[in-house]
Design a protein around this motif. Sequence first.
Motif, PDB file in Angstrom:
ATOM      1  N   GLY A  33     -74.161 -36.466  97.362  1.00  0.00           N
ATOM      2  CA  GLY A  33     -75.366 -37.284  97.534  1.00  0.00           C
ATOM      3  C   GLY A  33     -75.961 -37.136  98.927  1.00  0.00           C
ATOM      4  N   THR A  34     -75.083 -37.039  99.950  1.00  0.00           N
ATOM      5  CA  THR A  34     -75.571 -36.862 101.319  1.00  0.00           C
ATOM      6  C   THR A  34     -76.259 -35.510 101.463  1.00  0.00           C
ATOM      7  OG1 THR A  34     -73.685 -38.166 102.049  1.00  0.00           O
ATOM      8  CG2 THR A  34     -74.898 -36.978 103.749  1.00  0.00           C
ATOM      9  N   ILE A  35     -75.637 -34.473 100.865  1.00  0.00           N
ATOM     10  CA  ILE A  35     -76.258 -33.145 100.919  1.00  0.00           C
ATOM     11  C   ILE A  35     -77.621 -33.182 100.226  1.00  0.00           C
ATOM     12  CG2 ILE A  35     -76.052 -30.751 100.116  1.00  0.00           C
ATOM     13  CD1 ILE A  35     -72.999 -31.080 100.431  1.00  0.00           C
ATOM     14  N   LEU A  36     -77.683 -33.839  99.058  1.00  0.00           N
ATOM     15  CA  LEU A  36     -78.953 -33.924  98.326  1.00  0.00           C
ATOM     16  C   LEU A  36     -80.012 -34.663  99.144  1.00  0.00           C
ATOM     17  CD1 LEU A  36     -77.674 -34.751  94.733  1.00  0.00           C
ATOM     18  CD2 LEU A  36     -79.015 -32.740  95.372  1.00  0.00           C
ATOM     19  N   ALA A  37     -79.590 -35.751  99.801  1.00  0.00           N
ATOM     20  CA  ALA A  37     -80.543 -36.503 100.622  1.00  0.00           C
ATOM     21  C   ALA A  37     -81.061 -35.618 101.757  1.00  0.00           C
ATOM     22  CB  ALA A  37     -79.893 -37.764 101.171  1.00  0.00           C
ATOM     23  N   GLY A  38     -80.145 -34.842 102.368  1.00  0.00           N
ATOM     24  CA  GLY A  38     -80.546 -33.903 103.414  1.00  0.00           C
ATOM     25  C   GLY A  38     -81.562 -32.902 102.876  1.00  0.00           C
ATOM     26  N   MET A  39     -81.310 -32.417 101.652  1.00  0.00           N
ATOM     27  CA  MET A  39     -82.250 -31.462 101.044  1.00  0.00           C
ATOM     28  C   MET A  39     -83.615 -32.117 100.822  1.00  0.00           C
ATOM     29  SD  MET A  39     -79.682 -29.691  98.291  1.00  0.00           S
ATOM     30  CE  MET A  39     -80.845 -28.571  97.523  1.00  0.00           C
ATOM     31  N   ARG A  40     -83.594 -33.379 100.408  1.00  0.00           N
ATOM     32  CA  ARG A  40     -84.861 -34.040 100.080  1.00  0.00           C
ATOM     33  C   ARG A  40     -85.730 -34.319 101.303  1.00  0.00           C
ATOM     34  NH1 ARG A  40     -85.539 -37.971  95.166  1.00  0.00           N
ATOM     35  NH2 ARG A  40     -87.592 -37.126  95.548  1.00  0.00           N
TER      36      ARG A  40
END
Lengths: 222, 251
Positions: A33-40
């Motif tokens: 989820g943290t990686i996805l948030a970083g991507m977003r």
Amino acid sequence: MQALFDEFPVILEAFWLTIRLTLASGLLALVLGTILAGMRVSPLPVLRGIGTAYVNIVRNTPLTLVIVFCGLGLGLVLDVSFSTSLSTNYLWLSIIGLSAYTAAFVCEAIRAGINTVPLGQAEAARAIGLTFFQNLRLIVLPQALRAVIAPLGSVLIALIKNTTIAAAIGVAEASLTMKTLFESHGDAVVPIFFGFALGFLILTLPTGLLFTWLSKRLAVVR
Amino acid sequence: MTENGDTTPLVVLADVNKHFGNLHVLRDINLTISRGEVLVVIGPSGGGKSTLCRAINRLETIDGGTITFDGQPLAAEGKTLAKLRSEVGMVFQSFNLFAHKTILENVTLGPIKVRGIARAEAERRGMELLERVGIGAQASKYPAQLSGGQQQRVAIARALAMDPKMILFDEPTSALDPEMVQEVLDVMIGLAQEGMTMMVVTHEMGFARRAANRVVFMAEGQIVEENTPEEFFTNARTDRAKDFLSKILTH
């Protein structure tokens, strides 16, 4: 009532599996989820697009579908295998499904947290020469995570309850065990149900209290 | 006006243009900043002053023209740009200190993470800078525990910790209570006297008169007038500048 006491070790073991499912999926979901948030929030449109698509697709798919896909699709058809033991293999497949699903909610919680960090701080970080990743790791995410501890607690509580869906692919966590006990103790379904419900309360209520306490303790003063 | 005898200009803006949608915020800006120069940018709100300031370390991108810093054109996002930014200090109107870090950590973060300086050395130098701006005693506090004037002085120390070739000040005193303006201006005047190259967007005429070498008046995205501080405030050449000055001088 007696059935509840007789089967106590079985119930305890079932909840122990629920706890393991929760911890493993929760940890993986936090990372993903943290990686996805970083991507977003990334400056690269491709990464933003992938992050957004992931969240929108996964969040709007029923969890049962995701878990059944992991168990039957990944496990049986695509032959993804983590262990020679069938039960361990399905345990891991359900962990994958649960973390993939929960990660979408973790991502959205963290993204809301990122929005609480004043833009000026990210600009100041860029102005002293931090790269995008350093900025995220050192300035934005530490504050974002501390701002969303309470919402992350809600996500974790949802995850604790969602682990019951792993029953759909035969993982013997609390709900599947409850079903089994219903069959062997047909005269005691009501006490057994309340026993299991109480078990979940014992897991979820302290989790909620702990996260509320943590969110107050770790809040960033502005 | 020169540092190590280097007479090449530090910043050169040539035909710089920028739009925000339909708004033409920077129109054909040509401006050169010499090493050691203190340049004050003054003008009405929305005239493009802050955008100009922010364009120099590429916090704002430009649509046309070129900006050269220390002989190098500004790079696009990436390592090269990060390196350039580490050489240009920036002080913001709203301080923008890192709220979850102590005062000392705010000052040492850049040197440790960007320059790779050892923590002990960075902390020694950080304390030195905090003492210099008069905040040494507050080093272990968090930004929210400091007054605005103190926070802005920390922000200046944070910029100085990177040993920048230049510092950009984007309305550094506009968000401060009146009684805290002077303590920040004093630090800035000290820097100017030591030969730091500075570009200061401000309405503080006292500062401009005492410390600036040159005043640039901007309105509607254009540089309308460039002058010495004394000439500008007493005898502005353009009507637009006279009009602006008459409004800010009478209140």
